[in-house]
Design an enzyme around this catalytic site. Sequence first.
Site, PDB file in Angstrom:
ATOM      1  N   ASN A 160      27.477  46.305  36.345  1.00  0.00           N
ATOM      2  CA  ASN A 160      28.651  47.580  35.176  1.00  0.00           C
ATOM      3  C   ASN A 160      28.983  46.933  33.551  1.00  0.00           C
ATOM      4  O   ASN A 160      28.912  47.888  32.445  1.00  0.00           O
ATOM      5  CB  ASN A 160      29.923  47.956  36.025  1.00  0.00           C
ATOM      6  CG  ASN A 160      30.459  46.486  35.993  1.00  0.00           C
ATOM      7  OD1 ASN A 160      30.444  45.628  36.042  1.00  0.00           O
ATOM      8  ND2 ASN A 160      32.303  47.177  35.639  1.00  0.00           N
ATOM      9  N   GLU A 259      37.232  38.044  39.917  1.00  0.00           N
ATOM     10  CA  GLU A 259      37.661  39.052  39.564  1.00  0.00           C
ATOM     11  C   GLU A 259      36.077  40.051  40.469  1.00  0.00           C
ATOM     12  O   GLU A 259      35.564  39.930  39.832  1.00  0.00           O
ATOM     13  CB  GLU A 259      37.464  39.493  37.926  1.00  0.00           C
ATOM     14  CG  GLU A 259      38.190  40.338  37.455  1.00  0.00           C
ATOM     15  CD  GLU A 259      37.868  41.919  37.183  1.00  0.00           C
ATOM     16  OE1 GLU A 259      37.843  42.858  38.070  1.00  0.00           O
ATOM     17  OE2 GLU A 259      36.249  41.486  36.303  1.00  0.00           O
ATOM     18  N   CYS A 293      35.612  47.607  37.191  1.00  0.00           N
ATOM     19  CA  CYS A 293      36.579  47.429  38.181  1.00  0.00           C
ATOM     20  C   CYS A 293      37.918  47.671  38.116  1.00  0.00           C
ATOM     21  O   CYS A 293      39.169  48.098  38.756  1.00  0.00           O
ATOM     22  CB  CYS A 293      36.292  46.431  38.278  1.00  0.00           C
ATOM     23  SG  CYS A 293      37.052  45.202  36.457  1.00  0.00           S
ATOM     24  N   GLU A 472      42.181  34.786  34.351  1.00  0.00           N
ATOM     25  CA  GLU A 472      41.152  34.049  32.736  1.00  0.00           C
ATOM     26  C   GLU A 472      41.736  34.972  31.644  1.00  0.00           C
ATOM     27  O   GLU A 472      42.621  35.821  32.046  1.00  0.00           O
ATOM     28  CB  GLU A 472      39.297  35.021  33.341  1.00  0.00           C
ATOM     29  CG  GLU A 472      39.009  33.744  34.211  1.00  0.00           C
ATOM     30  CD  GLU A 472      37.249  34.315  34.338  1.00  0.00           C
ATOM     31  OE1 GLU A 472      36.850  34.575  33.174  1.00  0.00           O
ATOM     32  OE2 GLU A 472      36.797  33.977  35.613  1.00  0.00           O
TER      33      GLU A 472
END
Length: 491
Positions: A160, A259, A293, A472
Amino acid sequence: MTAETGRWIRNFVAGQFVEPDENRSFDKTDPATGRVFARVHEADRELVDRAVNAARRALHDGWATTPVRERAALLRRAADRIEERFEEFVAAEVADTGKPVTQARELDVARALTNFRTFADVVAAAGQESFLTDLAGGRQALNYAVRKPLGVVAVVVPWNLPLLLLTWKVAPALACGNALVVKPSEETPATATLLAEVLAEVGLPAGVYNVVHGFGGDSAGEYVTSHPGIDGVTFTGSSATGSHVMKTVAPRVRPVSFELGGKNAAVVFDDVDIDEALTGLTKSVFTNTGQVCLCTERVYVQRSVFADITEGLAERARSLRLGDPLDERTTTGPLISPTHRNKVLTYFDLAEQAGAKVLTGGGMPQLGPRLAGGSWIEPTLWTGLTNADRPVREEIFGPVAALIPFDTEAEAIALANDTEYGLAASVWTNDLRRGHRVAQSMNVGMAWVNTWFLRDLRSPFGGVGLSGIGREGGESSLHFYTEPTNVCVQL
């Protein structure tokens, strides 16, 4: 040295592009048109093994002990070189993803530069805690820690935001002295390969950055994550794939940074600036055709402004311009593939079965013969759904959202937190105390108040629940990509 030869996108191992094998390759299509524009060389197990071994050699040959100032300088040179080749990266990103050229310029490639420069600054300024311990007899001990690279890291990135998320991981990993084996998505192989050229040009030693192309199971993804020479895995993608990767590395007890998916909520209170909220929601629902996301798929609106928000957001959705990604006026591109479009359309059917009212969208647009083969879908908004319905519970990853009314603050918090995911949320209110209170009540890794996607790259990034493990960003990235060794000296 070139990443593409005769329309081939090639693997990069030990500082060299690998001659492609016609018998182990696959087509790369343009999501906007459905037309094939390149062949991609799929790495076999032997080539992945070569990449891991090359990374290990690079560590032992001196990369792991390269001074921090030199690694930071190399990251800054990489950013400068990407800037010099900016339009090449834009073209590769658009061809891979079909996203509008304006987004590729203003978000994806611009952020790649920032990722390298930010982590050059972070690693150059980073320190470690030290402690003086009082001992009997008036003596003391000094405890201090030194950072060492994690080692050979598998970097698995999604389709993405392929360049943005790749550099988000590669920059801190290199800053900390790791060697990398990158597995980009089979849908978006170009920018990871182009980055290999840039890193070689700026002097990164051979073997420190390797790229292997392929799929997940029984292909490069599985070969990399299951390789015994991998010391850690950083992965962005679906929750289901993250779970599989975790099982793969569990027997070797390797650290992971995940993630994963999101089913993110926005909570809109009746004291909000309506126009400001609509502008923010339009971005949070429809950016990158909903394929982020962090995008919002659940919008909870206080009942007294529900009509204003639903009508206004539907009007904004209808004003989005779908079309040629190279047209500067285009705001919205296609989905990544026919397979993903079919998945999103399944949720259109489920919403209809659940009694949803379609405010706008709900189908596939007709954009003319040139774009007829692309994976296009209409921006879509629903009312009439509840938290019990699958389109509200499951991540769709498309330009869709369900709008649901609420009456009280406590109800809004309960609705927003009624999910197995926990990546992000946004709160829209002009009451500053309420904004703080509700944002802190969200069971998520990141909560925004009166904004969305605004990031300080030094702050922690990640999710809870099905949305991931670890953080992160800034020093949080340094913690993952290094192993501290504590040294205790009796004085």
